[in-house]
Design a protein around this motif. Structure first.
Motif, mmCIF file in Angstrom:
data_model
loop_
_atom_site.group_PDB
_atom_site.id
_atom_site.type_symbol
_atom_site.label_atom_id
_atom_site.label_comp_id
_atom_site.label_asym_id
_atom_site.label_seq_id
_atom_site.Cartn_x
_atom_site.Cartn_y
_atom_site.Cartn_z
ATOM 1 N N ASP A 72 -1.203 -1.184 -10.556
ATOM 2 C CA ASP A 72 -0.423 -2.362 -10.176
ATOM 3 C C ASP A 72 1.067 -2.071 -10.010
ATOM 4 O OD1 ASP A 72 -2.688 -3.876 -10.196
ATOM 5 O OD2 ASP A 72 -2.395 -4.675 -12.214
ATOM 6 N N GLN A 73 1.547 -1.021 -10.657
ATOM 7 C CA GLN A 73 2.985 -0.744 -10.622
ATOM 8 C C GLN A 73 3.436 -0.072 -9.325
ATOM 9 O OE1 GLN A 73 4.095 2.801 -13.222
ATOM 10 N NE2 GLN A 73 1.997 2.408 -13.940
ATOM 11 N N TYR A 74 2.498 0.261 -8.437
ATOM 12 C CA TYR A 74 2.846 1.002 -7.224
ATOM 13 C C TYR A 74 2.744 0.127 -5.978
ATOM 14 C CZ TYR A 74 2.660 5.125 -10.163
ATOM 15 O OH TYR A 74 2.899 6.049 -11.160
ATOM 16 N N GLU A 75 3.726 0.318 -5.087
ATOM 17 C CA GLU A 75 3.755 -0.409 -3.827
ATOM 18 C C GLU A 75 2.924 0.283 -2.749
ATOM 19 O OE1 GLU A 75 7.866 -0.664 -2.866
ATOM 20 O OE2 GLU A 75 8.348 -2.041 -4.527
ATOM 21 N N ASN A 76 2.664 1.562 -2.929
ATOM 22 C CA ASN A 76 1.896 2.335 -1.950
ATOM 23 C C ASN A 76 1.066 3.375 -2.677
ATOM 24 O OD1 ASN A 76 1.227 3.367 0.757
ATOM 25 N ND2 ASN A 76 2.379 5.158 0.074
ATOM 26 N N ILE A 77 -0.205 3.464 -2.358
ATOM 27 C CA ILE A 77 -1.111 4.429 -3.001
ATOM 28 C C ILE A 77 -1.884 5.176 -1.927
ATOM 29 C CG2 ILE A 77 -3.056 4.727 -4.575
ATOM 30 C CD1 ILE A 77 -2.235 2.073 -5.893
ATOM 31 N N GLU A 78 -1.795 6.486 -1.939
ATOM 32 C CA GLU A 78 -2.525 7.328 -0.990
ATOM 33 C C GLU A 78 -3.668 8.035 -1.722
ATOM 34 O OE1 GLU A 78 0.236 9.976 0.849
ATOM 35 O OE2 GLU A 78 1.457 8.375 1.699
ATOM 36 N N LEU A 79 -4.848 8.017 -1.122
ATOM 37 C CA LEU A 79 -6.059 8.551 -1.754
ATOM 38 C C LEU A 79 -6.537 9.796 -1.015
ATOM 39 C CD1 LEU A 79 -7.920 5.143 -2.194
ATOM 40 C CD2 LEU A 79 -6.316 6.247 -3.770
ATOM 41 N N TYR A 80 -6.731 10.880 -1.765
ATOM 42 C CA TYR A 80 -7.181 12.149 -1.194
ATOM 43 C C TYR A 80 -8.422 12.629 -1.951
ATOM 44 C CZ TYR A 80 -2.590 12.136 1.023
ATOM 45 O OH TYR A 80 -1.485 11.798 1.761
ATOM 46 N N PHE A 81 -9.556 11.983 -1.678
ATOM 47 C CA PHE A 81 -10.805 12.320 -2.356
ATOM 48 C C PHE A 81 -11.695 13.181 -1.465
ATOM 49 C CE2 PHE A 81 -9.610 8.296 -4.528
ATOM 50 C CZ PHE A 81 -9.495 8.808 -5.805
ATOM 51 N N ASP A 82 -12.787 13.650 -2.034
ATOM 52 C CA ASP A 82 -13.742 14.452 -1.274
ATOM 53 C C ASP A 82 -14.462 13.584 -0.243
ATOM 54 O OD1 ASP A 82 -12.985 16.479 -2.934
ATOM 55 O OD2 ASP A 82 -14.965 16.786 -3.850
ATOM 56 N N ASN A 83 -14.931 14.213 0.805
ATOM 57 C CA ASN A 83 -15.745 13.532 1.814
ATOM 58 C C ASN A 83 -17.217 13.598 1.412
ATOM 59 O OD1 ASN A 83 -13.863 12.634 3.891
ATOM 60 N ND2 ASN A 83 -13.431 14.807 4.225
ATOM 61 N N ASP A 84 -17.574 12.817 0.409
ATOM 62 C CA ASP A 84 -18.963 12.748 -0.043
ATOM 63 C C ASP A 84 -19.222 11.348 -0.597
ATOM 64 O OD1 ASP A 84 -17.701 12.743 -2.519
ATOM 65 O OD2 ASP A 84 -18.300 14.789 -3.031
ATOM 66 N N ILE A 85 -20.417 11.143 -1.123
ATOM 67 C CA ILE A 85 -20.794 9.809 -1.604
ATOM 68 C C ILE A 85 -19.886 9.356 -2.735
ATOM 69 C CG2 ILE A 85 -22.618 8.485 -2.736
ATOM 70 C CD1 ILE A 85 -24.655 10.199 -1.274
ATOM 71 N N ALA A 86 -19.626 10.264 -3.685
ATOM 72 C CA ALA A 86 -18.779 9.912 -4.822
ATOM 73 C C ALA A 86 -17.354 9.603 -4.361
ATOM 74 C CB ALA A 86 -18.774 11.036 -5.849
ATOM 75 N N GLY A 87 -16.845 10.381 -3.394
ATOM 76 C CA GLY A 87 -15.515 10.124 -2.858
ATOM 77 C C GLY A 87 -15.439 8.778 -2.162
#
Length: 291
Positions: free
Chosen positions: A230-245
């Protein structure tokens, strides 16, 4: 693979391979939404020390084999055929003498912590295209079950270390996230530390303000960071390209409207590090990242 081998794999990793993440967890247990049906309350519990599950809403439980028999609606043989085609890290590490996916404080001792100097470790980092990011890493010497080992160590917020080399992938100490703060209103989240190091190698091509960074060290740790979003105005996500990601991105985007899935950068690869290894980073990359 036989039943004994399959049942020794971390049940958390089995669930992760199917795209199921815990809603809450601690060192002893983890709670999930019912993997067999639609429920709004988490009623599926894992006992981590026993590696067993129990579904309170149905009053059933058991081991990995029992879980997959119900999940796939198949026989024991069908479960083992399915398991053979998976890539469970906690099973692979059993092929390395005396090493496990995670280790309690009773069967290891950290002998020394240094800067990265060993030629084999430096070469491994160069192969992963992150040889210039050693400031985030340590050279860890440890003893486990009367044998000495060494590896690349990435420290987490609980003082534990993710240990990596060509032959080993373990955690020494308590499993936890790793956090780097720069008093920023932006946050970048990575699944593993090699992805974080890879991003640091392309970050210089970006015209972006410094951000805070969270490395999960396992996508299963995602429930540990929900309150901090909640404290962030912008969040970038760099997860794996799979089901869990996919599931991890969905969970965070449900928690924060400011979250952005940034995997388009490496959509043709498993993860950010694999993309970096196979691509030449130049000004065109910077343009693509900023779009």
């Amino acid at each position: 693979m036989n039943c004994k081998q399959f049942n020794s794999i971390l049940l958390e990793e089995v669930l992760l391979s199917l795209g199921h993440l815990p809603t809450k967890q601690n060192e002893k247990k983890a709670w999930y939404l019912n993997p067999f049906g639609n429920e709004s309350q988490a009623s599926f519990k894992i006992n981590k020390s026993l590696n067993k599950w129990y579904l309170f809403s149905e009053g059933i439980g058991g081991n990995n084999t029992d879980f997959m028999k119900k999940y796939l609606n198949t026989s024991v043989n069908g479960v083992l055929i399915w398991a053979e085609n998976q890539n469970f890290s906690s099973f692979q590490n059993q092929n390395i003498p005396d090493q496990k996916f995670e280790n309690s404080s009773k069967n290891y001792e950290i002998l020394d912590v240094n800067e990265i100097q060993h030629p084999a470790l430096l070469e491994y980092l160069r192969e992963r295209k992150v040889g210039n990011q050693t400031q985030f890493l340590h050279e860890i010497y440890y003893r486990m079950n009367d044998k000495n080992y060494f590896g690349i160590g990435f420290k987490n917020d609980s003082g534990g270390y993710e240990i990596r080399n060509k032959y080993s992938k373990i955690c020494l100490g308590k499993k936890d996230i790793s956090t780097f703060k720069n008093d920023s209103k932006s946050l970048r989240i990575f699944e593993g530390f090699f992805d974080f190091l890879s991003f640091k190698n392309v970050e210089k091509f970006l015209e972006k303000e410094p951000s805070d960074y969270i490395i999960l060290n396992s996508v299963a740790m995602i429930s540990n960071i929900k309150k901090s979003l909640d404290q962030y105005e912008n969040i970038e996500l760099y997860f794996d390209n799979d089901i869990a990601g996919n599931r991890a991105v969905e969970m965070i985007k449900n928690e924060s409207k400011n979250a952005e899935d940034c995997r388009v950068l490496y959509s043709d690869f498993k993860d950010l590090n694999e993309w970096l290894i196979n691509k030449n980073v130049d000004s065109k990359v910077a343009y693509r990242l900023k779009r």
